[in-house]
Design a protein around this motif. Structure first.
Motif, short mmCIF file in Angstrom:
data_model
loop_
_atom_site.label_atom_id
_atom_site.label_comp_id
_atom_site.label_asym_id
_atom_site.label_seq_id
_atom_site.Cartn_x
_atom_site.Cartn_y
_atom_site.Cartn_z
N ASP A 134 58.09 48.23 37.26
CA ASP A 134 58.68 49.55 37.01
C ASP A 134 57.93 50.28 35.91
O ASP A 134 57.69 51.49 36.00
N GLU A 135 57.54 49.55 34.88
CA GLU A 135 56.81 50.15 33.76
C GLU A 135 55.45 50.67 34.21
O GLU A 135 55.01 51.74 33.77
N LEU A 136 54.80 49.92 35.10
CA LEU A 136 53.50 50.35 35.61
C LEU A 136 53.65 51.60 36.47
O LEU A 136 52.87 52.54 36.36
N ALA A 137 54.67 51.60 37.33
CA ALA A 137 54.89 52.74 38.23
C ALA A 137 55.08 54.04 37.45
O ALA A 137 54.61 55.10 37.86
N GLU A 138 55.76 53.95 36.32
CA GLU A 138 56.01 55.13 35.50
C GLU A 138 54.71 55.73 34.95
O GLU A 138 54.61 56.94 34.75
N GLN A 139 53.71 54.87 34.73
CA GLN A 139 52.46 55.33 34.10
C GLN A 139 51.35 55.67 35.10
O GLN A 139 50.51 56.53 34.81
N ILE A 140 51.32 55.00 36.24
CA ILE A 140 50.26 55.22 37.22
C ILE A 140 50.24 56.66 37.71
O ILE A 140 49.18 57.24 37.98
N GLY A 141 51.41 57.27 37.82
CA GLY A 141 51.48 58.64 38.31
C GLY A 141 50.76 59.64 37.44
O GLY A 141 50.40 60.73 37.89
N GLU A 142 50.51 59.28 36.18
CA GLU A 142 49.83 60.18 35.26
C GLU A 142 48.31 60.18 35.42
O GLU A 142 47.62 61.03 34.86
N ILE A 143 47.78 59.22 36.20
CA ILE A 143 46.34 59.11 36.37
C ILE A 143 45.87 60.07 37.47
O ILE A 143 46.43 60.10 38.56
N ASP A 144 44.85 60.85 37.17
CA ASP A 144 44.33 61.85 38.11
C ASP A 144 43.41 61.19 39.14
O ASP A 144 42.19 61.18 39.00
N ALA A 145 44.03 60.59 40.15
CA ALA A 145 43.28 59.95 41.23
C ALA A 145 44.18 59.94 42.47
O ALA A 145 45.40 59.98 42.37
N GLU A 146 43.53 59.87 43.63
CA GLU A 146 44.29 59.86 44.89
C GLU A 146 44.67 58.45 45.31
O GLU A 146 45.59 58.26 46.11
N ALA A 147 43.96 57.45 44.80
CA ALA A 147 44.21 56.07 45.21
C ALA A 147 43.97 55.10 44.06
O ALA A 147 43.29 55.43 43.09
N LEU A 148 44.56 53.93 44.21
CA LEU A 148 44.39 52.85 43.23
C LEU A 148 43.77 51.66 43.94
O LEU A 148 44.26 51.22 44.98
N CYS A 149 42.70 51.14 43.37
CA CYS A 149 42.01 49.97 43.93
C CYS A 149 42.43 48.72 43.17
O CYS A 149 42.44 48.70 41.94
N ILE A 150 42.77 47.66 43.91
CA ILE A 150 43.11 46.38 43.29
C ILE A 150 42.25 45.26 43.87
O ILE A 150 41.67 45.41 44.94
N GLY A 151 42.19 44.13 43.18
CA GLY A 151 41.36 43.02 43.62
C GLY A 151 42.11 41.90 44.31
O GLY A 151 41.62 40.79 44.39
N GLY A 152 43.31 42.18 44.81
CA GLY A 152 44.11 41.14 45.46
C GLY A 152 43.43 40.57 46.70
O GLY A 152 42.77 41.29 47.45
N LEU B 295 47.02 52.86 48.21
CA LEU B 295 46.59 51.57 47.69
C LEU B 295 45.37 51.10 48.50
O LEU B 295 45.40 51.09 49.73
N ILE B 296 44.31 50.71 47.79
CA ILE B 296 43.11 50.16 48.44
C ILE B 296 42.90 48.74 47.94
O ILE B 296 42.82 48.50 46.73
N ALA B 297 42.81 47.79 48.87
CA ALA B 297 42.60 46.38 48.52
C ALA B 297 41.45 45.85 49.36
O ALA B 297 41.65 45.20 50.39
N PRO B 298 40.20 46.11 48.95
CA PRO B 298 39.03 45.79 49.78
C PRO B 298 38.77 44.29 49.98
O PRO B 298 38.03 43.92 50.88
N LEU B 299 39.40 43.44 49.15
CA LEU B 299 39.17 42.00 49.29
C LEU B 299 40.28 41.31 50.09
O LEU B 299 40.24 40.10 50.28
N TRP B 300 41.26 42.08 50.55
CA TRP B 300 42.44 41.49 51.18
C TRP B 300 42.06 40.65 52.41
O TRP B 300 41.36 41.11 53.30
N LYS B 301 42.50 39.39 52.38
CA LYS B 301 42.26 38.40 53.43
C LYS B 301 40.78 38.03 53.60
O LYS B 301 40.37 37.48 54.62
#
Length: 222
Positions: free
Chosen positions: A75-93, A114-120
């Protein structure tokens, strides 16, 4: 598409950054700093190295702070991510549904993709790509078979073979997706300079441990 890349300094987030940078514009790096070292979602070891990693990559670093408490940190992350000027978030999952479901929720609430280029991705293929393209070292271990000798060890062919043996014997995930170990990337193709560790302090309690980078140098790649 303008993308913000979530990085911990570890191999997976840095590899994901490189793959996304081939197709999209990376506008910023995002580092999440949990107060609880045993966060379910985020790395906590050597996060102070994110500043020099961002400097080497040449991108601004947005620091977000969370409690590190299960679910509350999402929840804490969700509140802050919206402030970042980007269309997508990339993760390494790679294959943690626990994390991906929560990042999907974060991005949905923030109005981002959400972009997860390493998924599976095949773990052995991933590890060999890391060994070939990056200089990455293990900085934390917390699983059966991963002893103190792995702390500070470089991810190379020999290391991968040893991890494969531990995977067969104890079920340790080859890429450490279950938190069995954490890494730090000291050099990568997008780095403008290499990071050299000049002082590393190891902490070992007999079962698990980590190494803290106390001093480092910036080494020119020219």
């Amino acid at each position: 598409m303008k993308v913000a890349a979530l990085i911990s300094g570890g191999k997976d987030s840095i590899l994901a950054l490189h793959k996304v940078a081939e197709k999209h514009e990376i506008v910023s790096l995002v580092g999440v700093f949990p107060k609880n070292a045993d966060s379910y979602m985020f790395h906590s070891v050597n996060l102070h190295m994110l500043d020099v990693i961002a400097e080497s990559i040449g991108l601004p670093l947005k620091k977000l702070y969370v409690s590190g408490k299960e679910e509350k940190e999402v929840d804490e992350l969700a509140e802050q991510i919206g402030e970042i000027d980007a269309e997508a978030l990339c993760i390494g999952g790679i294959e943690s549904n626990y994390q991906k479901r929560r990042f999907k929720r974060v991005c949905r609430e923030a109005g981002k993709e959400l972009i997860a280029p390493l998924w599976k991705m095949n773990p052995e293929q991933l590890m060999r790509e890391i060994a070939e393209k990056f200089e990455a070292v293990i900085v934390s271990v917390s699983a059966m078979g991963l002893d103190e000798s792995f702390l500070g060890r470089k991810i190379d062919e020999n290391c991968i073979e040893d991890l494969k043996k531990l995977n067969r014997k104890y079920g340790v995930h080859l890429a450490g997706e279950g938190g069995e170990y954490e890494t730090l990337v000291l050099d990568a193709p997008l780095y403008k300079f290499k990071i050299r560790t000049d002082g590393m302090k190891k902490f070992w309690d007999g079962v698990r441990g980590y190494c803290l980078i106390e001093r480092y140098s910036k080494i020119s790649k020219s």
